[in-house]
Scaffold this motif. Sequence first.
Motif, short mmCIF file in Angstrom:
data_model
loop_
_atom_site.label_atom_id
_atom_site.label_comp_id
_atom_site.label_asym_id
_atom_site.label_seq_id
_atom_site.Cartn_x
_atom_site.Cartn_y
_atom_site.Cartn_z
N ALA A 253 0.79 -1.34 -20.04
CA ALA A 253 0.14 -0.52 -19.02
C ALA A 253 1.10 0.54 -18.49
O ALA A 253 0.71 1.70 -18.28
N GLY A 254 2.35 0.16 -18.29
CA GLY A 254 3.35 1.12 -17.82
C GLY A 254 3.62 2.21 -18.83
O GLY A 254 3.76 3.39 -18.47
N ALA A 255 3.68 1.85 -20.11
CA ALA A 255 3.95 2.83 -21.16
C ALA A 255 2.80 3.83 -21.30
O ALA A 255 3.01 5.03 -21.48
N VAL A 256 1.57 3.34 -21.23
CA VAL A 256 0.40 4.21 -21.41
C VAL A 256 0.20 5.14 -20.21
O VAL A 256 -0.12 6.32 -20.36
N THR A 257 0.41 4.61 -19.01
CA THR A 257 0.13 5.39 -17.80
C THR A 257 1.34 6.14 -17.26
O THR A 257 1.19 7.04 -16.43
N GLY A 258 2.53 5.75 -17.72
CA GLY A 258 3.74 6.36 -17.18
C GLY A 258 4.16 5.78 -15.84
O GLY A 258 5.10 6.27 -15.21
N ASP A 259 3.48 4.73 -15.40
CA ASP A 259 3.78 4.07 -14.13
C ASP A 259 4.19 2.64 -14.42
O ASP A 259 3.34 1.81 -14.79
N PRO A 260 5.46 2.27 -14.27
CA PRO A 260 5.92 0.91 -14.59
C PRO A 260 5.18 -0.17 -13.80
O PRO A 260 5.09 -1.32 -14.27
N GLY A 261 4.67 0.14 -12.65
CA GLY A 261 3.96 -0.84 -11.84
C GLY A 261 2.46 -0.75 -11.95
O GLY A 261 1.75 -1.26 -11.07
N ALA A 262 1.96 -0.14 -13.02
CA ALA A 262 0.52 0.12 -13.14
C ALA A 262 -0.31 -1.16 -13.09
O ALA A 262 -1.32 -1.23 -12.37
N TYR A 263 0.09 -2.17 -13.83
CA TYR A 263 -0.73 -3.39 -13.89
C TYR A 263 -0.75 -4.11 -12.54
O TYR A 263 -1.83 -4.47 -12.05
N LEU A 264 0.41 -4.32 -11.94
CA LEU A 264 0.46 -5.03 -10.67
C LEU A 264 -0.26 -4.24 -9.58
O LEU A 264 -0.95 -4.82 -8.73
N ALA A 265 -0.11 -2.92 -9.60
CA ALA A 265 -0.81 -2.10 -8.61
C ALA A 265 -2.32 -2.21 -8.79
O ALA A 265 -3.09 -2.21 -7.81
N THR A 266 -2.77 -2.30 -10.04
CA THR A 266 -4.19 -2.47 -10.32
C THR A 266 -4.70 -3.80 -9.78
O THR A 266 -5.76 -3.87 -9.14
N GLU A 267 -3.95 -4.87 -10.01
CA GLU A 267 -4.35 -6.17 -9.49
C GLU A 267 -4.39 -6.18 -7.96
O GLU A 267 -5.28 -6.77 -7.35
N LEU A 268 -3.43 -5.51 -7.34
CA LEU A 268 -3.40 -5.47 -5.87
C LEU A 268 -4.56 -4.66 -5.31
O LEU A 268 -4.91 -4.82 -4.13
N ALA A 269 -5.15 -3.79 -6.12
CA ALA A 269 -6.29 -3.00 -5.64
C ALA A 269 -7.45 -3.92 -5.24
O ALA A 269 -8.18 -3.62 -4.29
N TRP A 270 -7.62 -5.02 -5.96
CA TRP A 270 -8.69 -5.97 -5.61
C TRP A 270 -8.37 -6.70 -4.31
O TRP A 270 -9.25 -7.01 -3.53
N ARG A 271 -7.08 -6.94 -4.07
CA ARG A 271 -6.69 -7.66 -2.86
C ARG A 271 -7.04 -6.85 -1.61
O ARG A 271 -7.34 -7.42 -0.55
N ARG A 272 -7.03 -5.53 -1.71
CA ARG A 272 -7.33 -4.70 -0.55
C ARG A 272 -8.80 -4.80 -0.13
O ARG A 272 -9.16 -4.33 0.95
N ASN A 273 -9.65 -5.40 -0.97
CA ASN A 273 -11.03 -5.65 -0.55
C ASN A 273 -11.09 -6.64 0.61
O ASN A 273 -12.07 -6.68 1.35
N TRP A 274 -10.04 -7.44 0.75
CA TRP A 274 -9.99 -8.43 1.83
C TRP A 274 -8.98 -8.02 2.91
O TRP A 274 -9.25 -8.19 4.09
N ILE A 275 -7.84 -7.51 2.50
CA ILE A 275 -6.80 -7.11 3.46
C ILE A 275 -6.53 -5.63 3.26
O ILE A 275 -5.87 -5.22 2.30
N ALA A 276 -7.06 -4.84 4.16
CA ALA A 276 -6.98 -3.38 3.99
C ALA A 276 -5.54 -2.88 3.99
O ALA A 276 -5.20 -1.91 3.30
N ASP A 277 -4.67 -3.52 4.76
CA ASP A 277 -3.29 -3.08 4.85
C ASP A 277 -2.36 -3.95 4.02
O ASP A 277 -1.19 -4.14 4.35
N ALA A 278 -2.90 -4.49 2.89
CA ALA A 278 -2.08 -5.32 2.02
C ALA A 278 -0.89 -4.53 1.49
O ALA A 278 -0.96 -3.32 1.27
N GLN A 279 0.22 -5.22 1.27
CA GLN A 279 1.42 -4.56 0.77
C GLN A 279 1.13 -3.92 -0.58
O GLN A 279 0.48 -4.51 -1.44
N PRO A 280 1.63 -2.70 -0.82
CA PRO A 280 1.41 -2.05 -2.11
C PRO A 280 2.30 -2.59 -3.21
O PRO A 280 2.20 -2.18 -4.36
N VAL A 281 3.20 -3.53 -2.87
CA VAL A 281 4.12 -4.11 -3.84
C VAL A 281 3.84 -5.60 -3.97
O VAL A 281 3.65 -6.29 -2.97
#
Length: 407
Positions: A253-281
Motif C-alpha cells: 500500500a505504501g509503495a503504490v500510494t507513496g504514503d508509508p502509512g497508507a494501510y494503517l491510516a486507512t484502517e484508522l479511518a473506520w475508527r473515526r466513525n466512533w471516536i471523531a478525535d481518534a489519534q491519526p497514528v
Amino acid sequence: MAGQPLSQSVRTRWSALPAAARIGILYLAARVVTTIFLVAAAELSGPASRFGADAGIGDLILAWDAQWYWYTAENGYPSTLPLTDEGLVAENQWAFMPIYAYLARLVGLPFGSWGVGALLVSLVAGYFACLVFYRMLRGRQDVGTATWATLFLAAGPLAALFQVGYAESLFLLWLFLSLRCLLERRYGWLYLLIPLMGYTRPGVLAFALLLALYGIWRWFRRRAEPLPAREIVHIVALGVLALAVGFSWQLLAGAVTGDPGAYLATELAWRRNWIADAQPVFVPFDGFVQAAQFWFTAWNLDPALGVVAMVVCVLAAAALLLFEPHVRRLGVELRLWVASYLVYLLAVFFPQSSLFRLLVPVSPLWGAVAMPRSRLWRSGVLLLCLAGQWWWIYNMYALANTYWQIP
C-alpha cells in the motif's frame, strides 16, 4: 417398540455415510435455516433501516463490507488515497485483501454477476471449512463431539457469514487447513496456506505469533517429543513467512500510494466513525483502551470502569485457556491459536459491533463446547446458536439503523 428399531436403523445408516456426506447434510440444513432468517430479515426491513422497506435477500447478501469487496474487484486499489474534508485519509479499498474480491469476480464471470460469485465462494468455502474443521477435531475427539462442534459452527450466531459477501468463510477454510497441518506436523502445505490466509483477510500475524509460541512449546518438551532440526527450520521459516506476509500489505500500500502509512491510516479511518478525535497514528493496544472508555461513557458509566472490565475479560480469557478442562482437552496447538488470535485482536482492533464477526476465528472452541455428552446440553447449545444467529441477523440486517448494528 417398532420405533426403536427404526431409530436404530436411521442411526446406523447415518453412521455409515462418509464424513463428507454427513457434514454436507448438516451444512445444507444450517444454510436453509439461515436463508429463512435472511428472508425474514428482508421482510422486516423498514424505512428506517439501511436497506429500506423494499429490501430483498440479495440486498442483504451483498450489503456492508460486501460492497467494498465488489468495489475493489471492479476498481482495484487507489494510487492516491482519498481524503476527508479535514485532510485525513478516508475509508478506501486498501482495508480489504484481494483474494476473496477477485476470486468472487472470477467465479461470477459465467453468471455475469460478482454477487453470484461471492455467494458461491462463501457457500463452497464454508462447506469445506466445516469439513476440515470436523476432520481436525476428529483427530483428537470422538465422532459425536466432532459432529456436534461442526454443527455449532455451521449454525452458530455468525453462521450468516457462510452465505453473504464476506471473506470470513474463505479465511476459515485456509485457517482450519493450516491448523490441521500444524497438528499433523505437515509443514510443507503451510508455505502455500499462509499467503492465502494473509491475502484473504487480516489475521495472519496471529498465526505468526502461534508459530512462535508453538516453537517455544516444542523446544521445552523436546525430551518428551523429539524436535528434529528439520522441524526447527520449518517452524522458524514459516514464522518468518507469516510475519513477511502480514506486513507486506502495508509495504505494498505504501509503495503504490507513496504514503508509508497508507494501510494503517486507512484502517484508522473506520475508527473515526466512533471516536471523531481518534489519534491519526496507530498505537498497539490503544484501540481496546479507547473503546472501553467510549462504550462505558455511552452507557452512562464511569469510563475508568471500562478499562477495569477490559482487564478482567483478558484475565478471564487467559484462565479459560489455561484451566478449563474441556478447553485443555482441545490440545496445546488449538489453545495457542486462540490465545494468539485474541492477543492480535487486543493489539490492533477497536471493539465495536464487528467484534462478534472478528471472533469467528476462535471457532476451535466449539470443540470444547461440544464435549459434554448430555443430549440436553448439546440441544440447548444448538438452540442458543440459532437464537443468537437470528438476533445477529435481525439487528445487522433487518434493523441496521444505528452505530452498534454494523456486522
